[in-house]
Design a protein around this motif. Structure first.
Motif, PDB file in Angstrom:
ATOM      1  N   GLY A   9       0.806  -1.287   0.027  1.00  0.00           N
ATOM      2  CA  GLY A   9      -0.025  -0.129  -0.180  1.00  0.00           C
ATOM      3  C   GLY A   9       0.840   1.142  -0.067  1.00  0.00           C
ATOM      4  N   GLY A  10       2.048   1.107  -0.097  1.00  0.00           N
ATOM      5  CA  GLY A  10       3.038   2.318  -0.160  1.00  0.00           C
ATOM      6  C   GLY A  10       3.242   2.818   1.203  1.00  0.00           C
ATOM      7  N   PHE A  13       5.204   1.006   6.903  1.00  0.00           N
ATOM      8  CA  PHE A  13       5.122  -0.531   7.574  1.00  0.00           C
ATOM      9  C   PHE A  13       4.888  -1.548   6.525  1.00  0.00           C
ATOM     10  N   TYR A  32       2.294  -3.183  -6.055  1.00  0.00           N
ATOM     11  CA  TYR A  32       1.670  -1.855  -5.414  1.00  0.00           C
ATOM     12  C   TYR A  32       0.298  -1.592  -5.646  1.00  0.00           C
TER      13      TYR A  32
ATOM     14  N   HIS B  50      -0.075   6.490   7.977  1.00  0.00           N
ATOM     15  CA  HIS B  50      -0.693   5.653   7.214  1.00  0.00           C
ATOM     16  C   HIS B  50      -0.406   5.977   5.695  1.00  0.00           C
ATOM     17  N   SER B  51       0.363   7.198   5.505  1.00  0.00           N
ATOM     18  CA  SER B  51       0.316   7.495   4.020  1.00  0.00           C
ATOM     19  C   SER B  51       1.096   6.675   3.162  1.00  0.00           C
ATOM     20  N   ASP B  52       0.675   6.799   2.025  1.00  0.00           N
ATOM     21  CA  ASP B  52       1.228   6.099   0.742  1.00  0.00           C
ATOM     22  C   ASP B  52       2.353   6.986   0.248  1.00  0.00           C
ATOM     23  N   GLN B  53       3.501   6.389   0.662  1.00  0.00           N
ATOM     24  CA  GLN B  53       4.575   7.315   0.296  1.00  0.00           C
ATOM     25  C   GLN B  53       4.992   7.066  -1.266  1.00  0.00           C
ATOM     26  N   ARG B  54       4.669   6.035  -1.841  1.00  0.00           N
ATOM     27  CA  ARG B  54       5.036   6.181  -3.312  1.00  0.00           C
ATOM     28  C   ARG B  54       4.084   6.904  -4.208  1.00  0.00           C
ATOM     29  N   HIS B  55       3.036   7.058  -3.659  1.00  0.00           N
ATOM     30  CA  HIS B  55       2.071   7.979  -4.507  1.00  0.00           C
ATOM     31  C   HIS B  55       2.573   9.535  -3.837  1.00  0.00           C
ATOM     32  N   SER B  80       9.978   5.773   4.029  1.00  0.00           N
ATOM     33  CA  SER B  80      10.563   4.541   3.272  1.00  0.00           C
ATOM     34  C   SER B  80      10.862   4.700   2.051  1.00  0.00           C
ATOM     35  N   HIS B  81      10.007   5.931   1.430  1.00  0.00           N
ATOM     36  CA  HIS B  81      10.143   6.342  -0.126  1.00  0.00           C
ATOM     37  C   HIS B  81      10.372   7.691  -0.068  1.00  0.00           C
TER      38      HIS B  81
END
Lengths: 201, 200
Positions: A9-10, A13, A32, B50-55, B80-81
């Motif tokens: 989920g990006g 964790f 992803y 909870h954020s989507d760091q890839r986004h 992490s990203h």
């Protein structure tokens, strides 16, 4: 060889649990979440949805995930993903989570391994499943409890509704806590649980 | 009055206190909806654990330009990203008892005024919720708090152009700030007042 894909989920964790040691080798491919809709899941024996994957992102994929299972795949759904909101016939009751029982001297969770012969339970003991609870499933129809306590099921398997595939779902949320570098009991659980995914082929 | 964009990536509700801080406006959206937002309308964008760091990384150029022009990005979580230049992946501290997880206040700053080490270290006598390591700050950032024996930076803020990047390395900042003043919400107000006033 069982081929396993995990959905990312990006979040940090998810990244730590799925992509870093000691568990990176438990998964062959990481997909992803926003790529799932464009991915053919049929090459995978197991698709793993980690804890706290956003329900709003999973729900639009419900048909795809259902077809994946009826095509023979095993879907493993971890805690706090609320499968009762995107799969049929899941009965889930949330509970007031007591994160503090061990501080307050109160009795903690008291799980039992209901199906010790299940391949995912080969190395998992009841004690490994103890940190806290977010809720229970109430199995119905072909759903079988694999981990349970007096209130309901903590991990269920349904090998009939989606045959020849199957659904495995848990209310336990170890990926979130391990992935946050918090709560060593969850890391210990995953060390026994995740390698056993290879036995689901 | 400040206006903030509050990003969610869970199905739950945002914190109750957003409704109590009536002097500010919070637009709460699921993270992916931020693509349709006009960042320049906001004094701050808040994104959490909870954020989507890839986004976020896919929007890095937009976010960077927004900050440079006077906006503020307020991030809680482990990197992490790295979604902006200057961000570095999380490094955990070795957890060896309570003092290894003690939070130290470093530089006096309006954002942390009135807070104590105990406010940030403990939740019901348990340490570790606030921070368990660091997202290493870039040179020139102001370190507000640190963790453990080696005082690894946990909170830091950096001036970027006319705006701010505020990074908190741990669970979402807000629960601790709320507990430090659960009735008056003074510490929470101070954070949003700062970013509302600082981003003219």
């Amino acid at each position: 060889m069982t081929r396993i894909a995990a959905v990312d989920g990006g979040t940090y964790f998810h990244h730590h649990t799925l992509c870093e040691e000691p568990f990176a080798g438990c998964f062959d491919d990481i997909i992803y979440i926003r790529d799932v809709a464009f991915t053919d899941l049929s090459p995978y024996d197991v698709v793993f949805l980690p804890c706290r994957l956003n329900t709003h992102q999973i729900a639009p994929l419900a048909d795809q995930l259902t077809h994946y299972m009826t095509g023979g795949g095993t879907l493993v759904v971890m805690g706090e993903t609320f499968p009762e909101r995107w799969l049929k016939d899941i009965d889930f009751t949330p509970c007031e989570t007591n994160f503090w029982w061990w501080v307050e001297g109160l009795p903690g969770p008291a799980p039992r391994i209901a199906r010790p012969e299940h391949p995912l339970m080969a190395d998992v003991t009841a004690k490994d499943c103890i940190w806290h609870l977010h809720g229970h499933f109430h199995p119905k129809g072909p759903q079988v409890p694999v981990i349970e306590d007096d209130e309901g099921a903590l991990l269920i398997e349904d090998a009939e509704t989606y045959a020849p595939g199957r659904l495995i779902a848990t209310t336990l949320d170890p990926c979130y806590h391990h992935g946050s570098h918090f709560m060593p009991a969850t890391t210990a659980f995953l060390k026994r649980f995740l390698p056993a995914l290879r036995k689901l082929g | 009055m400040g206006r903030f964009l509050w990003l969610m990536n869970t199905p739950g509700a945002p914190p109750d206190f957003l409704h109590q801080l009536t002097e500010h406006r919070f637009d709460v959206v699921q993270q992916y909806e931020m693509e349709r937002a006009e960042f320049g309308d906001y004094d701050g964008i808040i994104t959490g654990m909870h954020s989507d760091q890839r986004h976020l990384a896919s929007l890095g150029d937009r976010l960077g330009a927004y900050i440079d022009a006077g906006g503020a990005l307020i991030f809680s979580g482990h990197v992490s990203h790295p979604f902006l230049p200057g961000l570095t992946p999380f490094r955990p501290v070795e957890q060896k008892g309570l003092e290894s997880l003690r939070i130290h206040l470093e530089t006096p700053h309006p954002l942390t005024e009135g807070l104590t080490s105990d406010h940030l270290t403990f939740q019901r006598t348990v340490a570790g919720f606030y921070g368990r390591g660091g997202n290493p700050p870039p040179p020139g950032a102001t370190v507000l708090s640190s963790v453990g024996f080696d005082r690894v930076p946990v909170d830091w803020i950096e001036r970027r152009g006319k705006g701010w990047l505020y990074v908190h390395c741990g669970n979402d900042l807000w629960a601790h700030y709320r507990r430090a003043d659960p009735e008056g919400l003074g510490h929470l107000r101070r954070v949003f007042d700062f970013f509302a006033g600082a981003t003219v």
